[in-house]
Scaffold this motif. Structure first.
Motif, PDB file in Angstrom:
ATOM      1  N   LYS A 294      -6.060   3.075   4.357  1.00 21.68           N
ATOM      2  CA  LYS A 294      -7.535   2.228   4.379  1.00 21.68           C
ATOM      3  C   LYS A 294      -7.421   0.735   4.268  1.00 21.68           C
ATOM      4  O   LYS A 294      -8.235   0.052   4.746  1.00 21.68           O
ATOM      5  CB  LYS A 294      -8.208   2.618   2.952  1.00 21.68           C
ATOM      6  CG  LYS A 294      -8.872   4.158   2.974  1.00 21.68           C
ATOM      7  CD  LYS A 294     -10.166   4.036   2.193  1.00 21.68           C
ATOM      8  CE  LYS A 294     -11.337   5.093   2.690  1.00 21.68           C
ATOM      9  NZ  LYS A 294     -12.029   5.323   1.543  1.00 21.68           N
ATOM     10  N   VAL A 295      -6.219   0.257   4.008  1.00 22.63           N
ATOM     11  CA  VAL A 295      -5.911  -1.204   4.052  1.00 22.63           C
ATOM     12  C   VAL A 295      -5.050  -1.286   5.594  1.00 22.63           C
ATOM     13  O   VAL A 295      -4.112  -0.774   5.488  1.00 22.63           O
ATOM     14  CB  VAL A 295      -5.117  -1.628   2.886  1.00 22.63           C
ATOM     15  CG1 VAL A 295      -4.836  -3.337   3.188  1.00 22.63           C
ATOM     16  CG2 VAL A 295      -5.691  -1.297   1.810  1.00 22.63           C
ATOM     17  N   PRO A 296      -5.707  -1.867   6.328  1.00 24.45           N
ATOM     18  CA  PRO A 296      -5.200  -1.861   7.937  1.00 24.45           C
ATOM     19  C   PRO A 296      -3.815  -2.380   7.888  1.00 24.45           C
ATOM     20  O   PRO A 296      -3.053  -1.979   8.790  1.00 24.45           O
ATOM     21  CB  PRO A 296      -6.173  -2.737   8.526  1.00 24.45           C
ATOM     22  CG  PRO A 296      -7.400  -2.798   7.753  1.00 24.45           C
ATOM     23  CD  PRO A 296      -7.180  -2.662   6.216  1.00 24.45           C
ATOM     24  N   SER A 297      -3.304  -3.197   7.111  1.00 27.66           N
ATOM     25  CA  SER A 297      -2.010  -3.721   7.276  1.00 27.66           C
ATOM     26  C   SER A 297      -0.977  -3.033   6.548  1.00 27.66           C
ATOM     27  O   SER A 297       0.136  -3.197   6.862  1.00 27.66           O
ATOM     28  CB  SER A 297      -1.900  -5.249   6.413  1.00 27.66           C
ATOM     29  OG  SER A 297      -2.238  -5.187   5.122  1.00 27.66           O
ATOM     30  N   ILE A 298      -1.384  -1.840   5.955  1.00 25.75           N
ATOM     31  CA  ILE A 298      -0.415  -1.047   5.068  1.00 25.75           C
ATOM     32  C   ILE A 298      -0.335   0.398   5.903  1.00 25.75           C
ATOM     33  O   ILE A 298      -1.478   1.125   5.998  1.00 25.75           O
ATOM     34  CB  ILE A 298      -0.877  -0.860   3.599  1.00 25.75           C
ATOM     35  CG1 ILE A 298      -0.887  -2.288   2.974  1.00 25.75           C
ATOM     36  CG2 ILE A 298       0.196  -0.151   2.989  1.00 25.75           C
ATOM     37  CD1 ILE A 298      -1.151  -2.390   1.669  1.00 25.75           C
ATOM     38  N   TYR A 299       0.697   0.782   5.965  1.00 25.45           N
ATOM     39  CA  TYR A 299       0.765   2.173   6.691  1.00 25.45           C
ATOM     40  C   TYR A 299       1.914   3.070   5.954  1.00 25.45           C
ATOM     41  O   TYR A 299       2.574   2.407   4.927  1.00 25.45           O
ATOM     42  CB  TYR A 299       1.648   2.257   7.981  1.00 25.45           C
ATOM     43  CG  TYR A 299       0.559   1.420   9.022  1.00 25.45           C
ATOM     44  CD1 TYR A 299       0.293   2.243  10.181  1.00 25.45           C
ATOM     45  CD2 TYR A 299       0.318   0.214   9.053  1.00 25.45           C
ATOM     46  CE1 TYR A 299      -0.679   1.805  11.010  1.00 25.45           C
ATOM     47  CE2 TYR A 299      -0.426  -0.532  10.196  1.00 25.45           C
ATOM     48  CZ  TYR A 299      -0.656   0.523  11.078  1.00 25.45           C
ATOM     49  OH  TYR A 299      -1.615  -0.057  11.914  1.00 25.45           O
ATOM     50  N   ALA A 300       1.791   4.139   6.073  1.00 25.96           N
ATOM     51  CA  ALA A 300       3.042   5.384   5.055  1.00 25.96           C
ATOM     52  C   ALA A 300       3.330   6.316   6.285  1.00 25.96           C
ATOM     53  O   ALA A 300       2.779   6.799   6.757  1.00 25.96           O
ATOM     54  CB  ALA A 300       2.037   5.778   3.830  1.00 25.96           C
ATOM     55  N   VAL A 301       4.637   6.546   5.794  1.00 29.87           N
ATOM     56  CA  VAL A 301       5.330   7.606   6.592  1.00 29.87           C
ATOM     57  C   VAL A 301       6.165   8.379   5.821  1.00 29.87           C
ATOM     58  O   VAL A 301       6.522   8.168   4.760  1.00 29.87           O
ATOM     59  CB  VAL A 301       6.076   7.222   7.939  1.00 29.87           C
ATOM     60  CG1 VAL A 301       5.307   6.462   8.909  1.00 29.87           C
ATOM     61  CG2 VAL A 301       7.459   6.427   7.546  1.00 29.87           C
ATOM     62  N   GLY A 302       6.118   9.718   6.136  1.00 31.71           N
ATOM     63  CA  GLY A 302       7.237  10.577   5.274  1.00 31.71           C
ATOM     64  C   GLY A 302       6.743  11.576   4.361  1.00 31.71           C
ATOM     65  O   GLY A 302       5.319  11.578   4.163  1.00 31.71           O
ATOM     66  N   ASP A 303       7.419  11.784   3.230  1.00 29.85           N
ATOM     67  CA  ASP A 303       7.119  12.810   2.298  1.00 29.85           C
ATOM     68  C   ASP A 303       5.924  12.169   1.258  1.00 29.85           C
ATOM     69  O   ASP A 303       5.373  12.929   0.668  1.00 29.85           O
ATOM     70  CB  ASP A 303       8.401  13.174   1.248  1.00 29.85           C
ATOM     71  CG  ASP A 303       9.070  14.057   1.877  1.00 29.85           C
ATOM     72  OD1 ASP A 303       8.969  14.454   3.226  1.00 29.85           O
ATOM     73  OD2 ASP A 303      10.049  14.531   1.369  1.00 29.85           O
ATOM     74  N   VAL A 304       5.877  10.779   1.248  1.00 33.29           N
ATOM     75  CA  VAL A 304       4.789  10.103   0.290  1.00 33.29           C
ATOM     76  C   VAL A 304       3.503  10.440   0.974  1.00 33.29           C
ATOM     77  O   VAL A 304       2.560  10.361  -0.052  1.00 33.29           O
ATOM     78  CB  VAL A 304       5.067   8.526   0.473  1.00 33.29           C
ATOM     79  CG1 VAL A 304       4.652   7.750   1.648  1.00 33.29           C
ATOM     80  CG2 VAL A 304       4.516   7.862  -0.914  1.00 33.29           C
ATOM     81  N   THR A 305       3.466  10.888   2.148  1.00 35.02           N
ATOM     82  CA  THR A 305       1.852  11.216   2.545  1.00 35.02           C
ATOM     83  C   THR A 305       1.582  12.701   2.501  1.00 35.02           C
ATOM     84  O   THR A 305       0.699  12.975   2.718  1.00 35.02           O
ATOM     85  CB  THR A 305       1.893  10.731   4.368  1.00 35.02           C
ATOM     86  OG1 THR A 305       2.804  11.768   4.961  1.00 35.02           O
ATOM     87  CG2 THR A 305       2.126   9.434   4.467  1.00 35.02           C
ATOM     88  N   ASN A 306       2.699  13.559   2.209  1.00 37.35           N
ATOM     89  CA  ASN A 306       2.473  14.903   1.685  1.00 37.35           C
ATOM     90  C   ASN A 306       1.771  15.521   3.166  1.00 37.35           C
ATOM     91  O   ASN A 306       1.123  16.584   2.844  1.00 37.35           O
ATOM     92  CB  ASN A 306       1.841  15.077   0.667  1.00 37.35           C
ATOM     93  CG  ASN A 306       1.930  16.503   0.038  1.00 37.35           C
ATOM     94  OD1 ASN A 306       2.980  17.404   0.402  1.00 37.35           O
ATOM     95  ND2 ASN A 306       0.971  16.968  -0.443  1.00 37.35           N
TER      96      ASN A 306
END
Length: 452
Positions: A294-306
């Motif tokens: 939801k914060v445009p500058s922050i992304y996430a990949v891998g298991d942390v996104t489940n």
């Protein structure tokens, strides 16, 4: 435009984070990566790699008996954990070194530190140093969780198994997923007396019923004392080990109890919610199709996104992120038709829909064969393999392929290409068989065994 210390700051040195950092750096971006423990993440340090090496070690026990049947004059050996373990850790050290070298050669700045998110464009290390970054990628993975019960800390998880000082003689494995089932098989193969509890009706929930049924049967045949519909009620430390009372009222003492009943994302104390990143009810980071929070500058990949907890998926998500953010080519990671292998004994390989899932969608034909493989039949072992195709009646497309067999993982990688391409049953049939192999059965099944 504001000046940042880095174009990209990656938190987490596992498969997804390392790949994203390297590929982003190759575009000319200035990249940093922080890792608080060891490079390589779950897969290299405490997951797929050490587990597969343990699988290899555990398979030799049956090989001695097979070798005698084939005329070799060999005696049964005994497994020495104290010889295996240093070799295992030396290999993990070597692999971690390779990961570090790859990052260094890619001009990624490495910070051996825990990092937290302290703003939409800000990361703070454990010593208080703060860096600004245009983009932040969170790739901190997950960890095995213990149940919320008294004395749960008496148990170990899959993280701890590689660090045991000695191999236990008698172990209880709790759980029915692929991690629990794989370790039950590994320990059994290494000569440990293994009991496995699973609260459900059959292990490997979510996989094809026929395939998991065969894996379960063969595990019992090979010596795993599997109890379905069973869970731990109480645990206590006794002089002679860990006393366990289970839901059916029985009691026993084990040297070790290993829980493999679920994993949780490593988002605790990362500062994500404080900066506006939305977390799910299990602590996973909520992302859109492009791995953006939801914060445009922050992304996430891998298991942390489940999303899909598999190493190659984390890597592909990392590459799609770089393509989207640094190459100006919006790319969604493809989570459809991912082949996977379960390194139980016997192995299971699967891609696409199970018979049950497919039958809910549309009318299907099932092509399946089960038989004793030539190699172990000669050695008079009762092993059975299963080769199975789930085919759409309407389009003739192969919707699912399920293999229970030695080397099923190797086979499913190649079958996965055909299924991903949308191959039909007739295209499988038009492929000449490689004889004599187990895999030839995938192209020689002429008549369906049933419709669903």
């Amino acid at each position: 435009m504001a000046d940042f210390d880095y174009d990209l700051f990656v938190i987490g040195g596992g498969s997804g984070g390392v790949r994203a950092a390297r590929v982003a750096a190759a575009t000319g971006a200035k990249v940093a990566l922080a890792e608080e423990f060891r490079m390589g993440g779950t897969c290299v340090i405490r997951g797929c790699v050490p587990k597969k090496l343990m699988v290899f070690a555990s398979e030799y026990q049956e090989m001695f008996a097979d070798a005698r049947a084939y005329g070799w004059d060999v005696e049964d050996g005994s497994f020495d954990w104290s010889k295996f373990q240093p070799n295992l850790h030396a290999e993990l050290d070597r692999l971690e070194g390779i990961y570090r070298k790859l990052l260094g050669n890619s001009d990624v700045s490495i910070h051996d530190s825990r990092a937290t998110v302290s703003g939409p464009h800000e990361v703070t290390l454990a010593d208080g140093t703060t860096y600004s970054a245009k983009h932040i990628l969170v790739a901190v993975g997950g960890r095995p969780s213990l149940p919320d019960m008294k004395n749960a800390d008496l148990a170990i998880t899959s993280n701890d198994i590689f660090l045991l000082k000695e191999l236990p003689q008698k172990t209880l494995v709790v759980g029915g997923g692929y991690i629990a089932s794989e370790f039950a098989c590994i320990l059994n193969g290494l000569g440990v007396e293994v009991t496995q509890f699973y609260r459900g009706a059959q292990i490997l929930r979510g996989f094809d019923d026929e395939a998991r049924g065969l894996v379960s049967e063969m595990m019992i045949e090979k010596g795993v004392d599997l109890h379905l519909g069973t869970n731990v009620l109480e645990m206590e430390k006794h002089e002679d080990g860990i006393w366990v009372k289970c839901t059916n009222g029985s009691e026993a003492v084990y040297d070790q109890v290993m829980y493999a009943t679920g994993r949780v994302p490593n988002t605790d104390g990362l500062g994500l919610e404080e900066v506006g990143v939305e977390l799910g009810r299990n602590g996973e980071i909520i992302v859109d199709d492009y791995s953006q929070t939801k914060v445009p500058s922050i992304y996430a990949v891998g298991d942390v996104t489940n999303r899909v907890q598999l190493t190659p998926v984390a890597i592909r998500e990392g590459m799609a992120f770089v393509e989207t953010v640094f190459n100006g080519n919006p790319t969604k990671p493809d989570h459809e038709l991912i082949p996977s292998a379960i390194f139980t004994q016997p192995e299971m390989g699967t891609v696409g829909l199970s018979e049950e899932q497919a039958a809910e969608q549309e009318p299907v034909e099932i092509y399946a064969t089960s038989f004793r493989p030539m190699q172990t039949a000669f050695a008079e072992r009762p092993d059975r393999v299963l080769m199975k195709l789930v085919v759409s009646k309407a389009t003739r497309k192969v919707l699912g392929c399920h293999i229970v067999s030695p080397h099923a993982g190797e086979m499913i990688q190649l079958a996965g290409i055909a299924v991903k391409m949308g191959a039909t049953k007739e295209q499988f049939d038009a492929t000449c068989a490689v004889h004599p192999t187990i895999s030839e059965e995938l192209v020689t099944m002429r008549d369906p065994v049933r419709t669903a």
